[in-house]
Motif scaffolding. Structure first.
Motif: not given
Length: 335
Positions: A50-55
């Motif tokens: 979630i931190y890297f992709l935000k989705v």
């Protein structure tokens, strides 16, 4: 040797254990241990994804879809046994998928309107309600005196932890209450489905529980208009999360089939308490000595909790859930 095999709450009634040729007390301890390990690792991997992709919706969809495709592909290749699609499976597992998504949605809304500490208190109280529902719907006896004390200690320990946290604030009663009811239904119905829906192997449960939620998740993702921030690290972690998701799905169904809904909820609580405990030890200013002591009370209470056995009339009835549970535990349909 597995350190968890001595836990009192891992024991099952002797009449049940006697007919479990492939799963004994050591086997139960093994699956519980693997479940706890996978649960803790998946939490960390999901946070990184979630931190890297935000989705978050897209990540969850990828995990579910990848698991469903892997299981179906392995079944077509003859590597594993998976039941053919039928209404007898679609009907109960559609409810499973709905309960799964409802729990996730209610969880998100709860954390939107109530802080994490409030959520921990209510999560720790779920075994108190589940032990009664186990008695009403799943043929278990009520907890003995020692187990009742352990359940109360779990709830009080969690409460003691959060009141020693300066950020504790009770609010968002409506969504906390909705989550509580949805979570109880999810735990009881999934245990019921595990016991009553005959399958060739645990992989059938893994397939349906991952395949069916994919469709509403597509709609949720389109509605939220999520846009991933692609990077090499993000893609690598996404692939890792898909592998972990498959492992988590399999071992969670296995663990759920081996112990009562109340004991399974306690295992989930212990995973969260251990995560908090380790976090307190690694980072400074995360919790006071009193808070750590309260977490220790929770872990000790979980250790001494003893799973309620099945009632005698249930053990003697071949038409009850326990006989179907024996079939499911062996991974074979005995019809």
């Amino acid at each position: 040797p597995i350190s968890f095999i001595s836990l009192p709450w891992l024991s099952l009634p002797e009449p049940v254990l006697g007919k479990m040729k492939t799963v004994g007390t050591t086997g139960i301890a093994f699956w519980i241990s693997v479940y706890m390990l996978c649960s803790s690792m998946l939490l960390l991997v999901n946070k990184l994804a979630i931190y890297f992709l935000k989705v978050p919706s897209f990540i969850l969809f990828c995990q579910l879809a990848a698991s469903a495709v892997f299981v179906k592909g392995a079944a077509i290749g003859g590597f594993i046994a998976v039941d053919d699609m039928s209404w007898n499976h679609l009907k109960p597992f559609s409810i499973v998928a709905g309960a799964f998504l409802a729990t996730i949605f209610a969880n998100m809304k709860t954390l939107q309107y109530a802080n994490v500490e409030t959520f921990i208190v209510f999560r720790a109280c779920t075994p108190l309600a589940l032990c009664v529902l186990d008695y009403i719907f799943l043929g278990r006896q009520l907890p003995n005196g020692r187990s009742i004390v352990c359940l109360l200690a779990l709830a009080l320990g969690a409460y003691g932890y959060v009141i020693n946290d300066k950020t504790f604030e009770v609010r968002g009663y409506m969504w906390v209450g909705i989550w509580f009811v949805v979570f109880l239904f999810d735990m009881i119905f999934l245990k019921h489905a595990t016991n009553t829906v005959k399958v060739k192997s645990n992989w059938t449960r893994v397939f349906y529980s991952n395949f069916l939620p994919c469709f509403p998740l597509v709609a949720m993702g389109l509605y939220s208009q999520e846009k991933p921030e692609w990077s090499t690290k993000g893609i690598s972690i996404l692939l890792l999360s898909c592998i972990m998701g498959l492992m988590m799905s399999y071992v969670s169904w296995m663990a759920r089939s081996l112990i009562s809904a109340t004991a399974f909820s306690i295992v989930g609580n212990v995973c969260k308490f251990i995560t908090i405990f380790v976090n307190c030890l690694i980072w400074d200013n995360h919790a006071s000595a009193r808070s750590i002591a309260c977490l220790s009370v929770c872990l000790v209470a979980a250790f001494f909790y003893q799973q309620a056995p099945l009632r005698e009339e249930v053990l003697q009835s071949p038409k009850k859930d326990v006989e179907l549970a024996k079939t499911n535990l062996s991974g074979k349909n005995k019809e």
